[in-house]
Design an enzyme around this catalytic site. Structure first.
Site: not given
Ligand code: UFG
Length: 330
Positions: A142, A118
C-alpha cells in the site's frame, strides 16, 4: 464561475467528508467513484459520476462534462494488511488508476491536483522524526503504491505543468459531528470502528494485533487525526494551488501518538462501556510507530486542527455509529 472540483473516491469515508467541506467552502464537489468500496448514499453534496479509474475513456467524458477546476484524488485501495496479501491489485488499481487520472487531467487542462498519500510511505523508522523530508521506505505494498504515485505527480509537474499538493495522512478517525457522513468500510479493518462494533456487540472481541512491539505497552503506536480536520486541510491545499504557491508535500498528523491499548482505554471512557478484546499475533505490514514530527501544514497552510483529540474522534465516531447503526443504507 465554474467551481467544480473532481473528487475521486467521493463516495468513500474521507472523500465524502471532503465533499461536505468543499460544498461549505463554495465549491461543487463532483464525485467520481465506482462505488466498489464506497457508498452512493454517501454522495450528498454534489453530483455522482459513476466510473472506474481504470477506464480512461470514462474519465475523459467526465472531465469534458464537468470541466473541473481541480482534481482531488482519494480513490484507492487502502488496507495495509490486504496489500500484503494482494500486492498486484494495489499496484494495478492504485498506480494505474492515478496515472490514468493524471493523464486525463493534463489532457483536459485541469492542472491543479490534490493527492491523498500516506505516512505508510515512510515505513518503520525507529527514533526518526517523520517530517516531509524523511526518507520514504515503505514496508507494505500500500505504502509503496502511494509513493509511486507521488513520483508520477512530480514527473508530471516537470513535464506537463501539473501542480500538486500531496498530503501524507497519519491515521484518520472520527466522523462528521452532524453524522451526515461517517466511516463505513465493508469489510471493516480499522481499529476504532471495529472497537465500536465490539463494544456494541456487533462483532466478537477486538483482536489486538501484536503485543510484543518495542513500545511502552507492547502495542503499535499511531497518530490519529480527525477526518474533519483532515478535509479542512484539503480545502486549504486547493486554495494554496489556486493562489499559485506551487507544489508542496504536507504531513497531516497531530504529533501525538497513542498505542492500541491507549485507544481501547479512551474508548472505554468515552462510551462508558467495556471493550471486549483479545491479544493476537502481529498483522503483516504494520509499522511499530507512525507519528508526525512536522508542523508544516500549520505553519504554511494555516491548518488549524480543532477536533483531533482522541476523545472527540471516538465520540464523533460513536455518535455516527449510534445514529446510523454504523452503516449506510444497503
Ligand atoms: N489494529 C488492531 N486490531 C484491529 C485493527 C487494527 O490491533 O482489529 C491495530 C493495527 O495493528 C494498528 C492500529 O490498530 O497498529 C491501527 O490500525 P488500522 O487498521 O486502523 O490503521 P493502519 O495504521 O493499518 O492504516 C491506516 C490507514 C492507512 C494508512 C495508515 C497509516 O488505513 O491507509 O493508517 O498508519 F496508511
Amino acid at each position: 464561475m465554474n467551481k467544480n472540483v473532481l473528487v475521486t473516491g467521493g463516495a468513500g469515508y474521507i472523500g465524502s467528508h471532503a465533499c461536505k467541506a468543499l460544498k461549505a467552502a463554495g465549491y461543487v464537489p463532483v464525485t467520481f467513484d465506482n462505488c466498489s468500496t464506497g457508498w452512493a448514499d454517501a454522495v450528498k453534496f454534489g453530483p455522482l459520476a459513476r466510473g472506474d479509474l481504470l477506464d480512461r475513456a470514462r474519465l475523459d467524458e467526465v472531465f469534458a462534462e464537468y470541466q473541473p477546476i481541480a482534481a482531488m484524488h482519494f480513490a484507492a485501495l487502502s488496507q495495509v494488511g490486504e496489500s500484503m496479501q494482494e500486492p498486484g491489485r494495489y499496484w494495478r488499481e492504485n498506480v494505474t488508476g492515478a496515472l490514468n487520472l493524471a493523464e486525463a487531467a493534463v489532457a483536459a487542462g485541469c492542472l491543479d491536483f490534490v493527492f491523498s498519500s500516506t505516512c505508510a510511505t515512510y515505513g518503520d523508522q525507529d527514533n526518526v522524526v517523520l517530517d516531509e523530508n524523511s526518507a520514504q521506505l515503505p514496508i507494505n505494498a500500500y505504502g509503496a503504491s502511494k509513493r509511486a504515485i507521488e513520483d508520477i505527480l512530480k514527473d508530471f509537474g516537470a513535464a506537463y505543468g501539473l501542480r500538486h499538493v500531496i498530503f501524507r495522512y497519519f491515521n484518520v478517525a472520527g466522523a462528521d459531528p452532524e453524522a451526515e457522513v461517517g466511516e463505513f468500510h465493508q469489510p471493516e479493518t480499522h481499529l476504532i470502528p471495529l472497537m465500536l462494533d465490539a463494544i456494541d456487540g456487533k462483532r466478537d472481541a477486538l483482536t489486538i494485533f501484536g503485543t510484543d512491539y518495542e513500545t511502552p505497552d507492547g502495542t503499535c503506536i499511531r497518530d490519529y487525526v480527525h477526518v474533519c480536520d483532515l478535509v479542512d486541510a484539503h480545502v486549504l491545499g486547493l486554495e494554496w494551488l489556486k493562489s499559485g504557491k506551487g507544489n508542496r508535500v504536507f504531513n497531516l498528523g497531530t504529533g501525538d501518538g497513542f498505542s492500541v491499548r491507549e485507544v481501547i482505554q479512551h474508548s472505554h471512557s468515552v462510551t462508558n462501556r467495556d471493550v471486549p478484546f483479545v491479544e493476537g499475533d502481529r498483522r503483516p505490514g504494520d509499522c511499530t510507530k507512525l507519528v508526525s514530527g512536522s508542523s508544516r501544514a500549520v505553519n504554511e497552510l494555516g491548518w488549524n486542527p480543532k477536533r483531533s483529540n482522541l476523545e472527540a474522534m471516538i465520540r464523533d465516531a460513536w455518535r455516527w455509529h449510534q445514529n446510523t447503526d454504523g452503516h449506510y443504507a444497503k
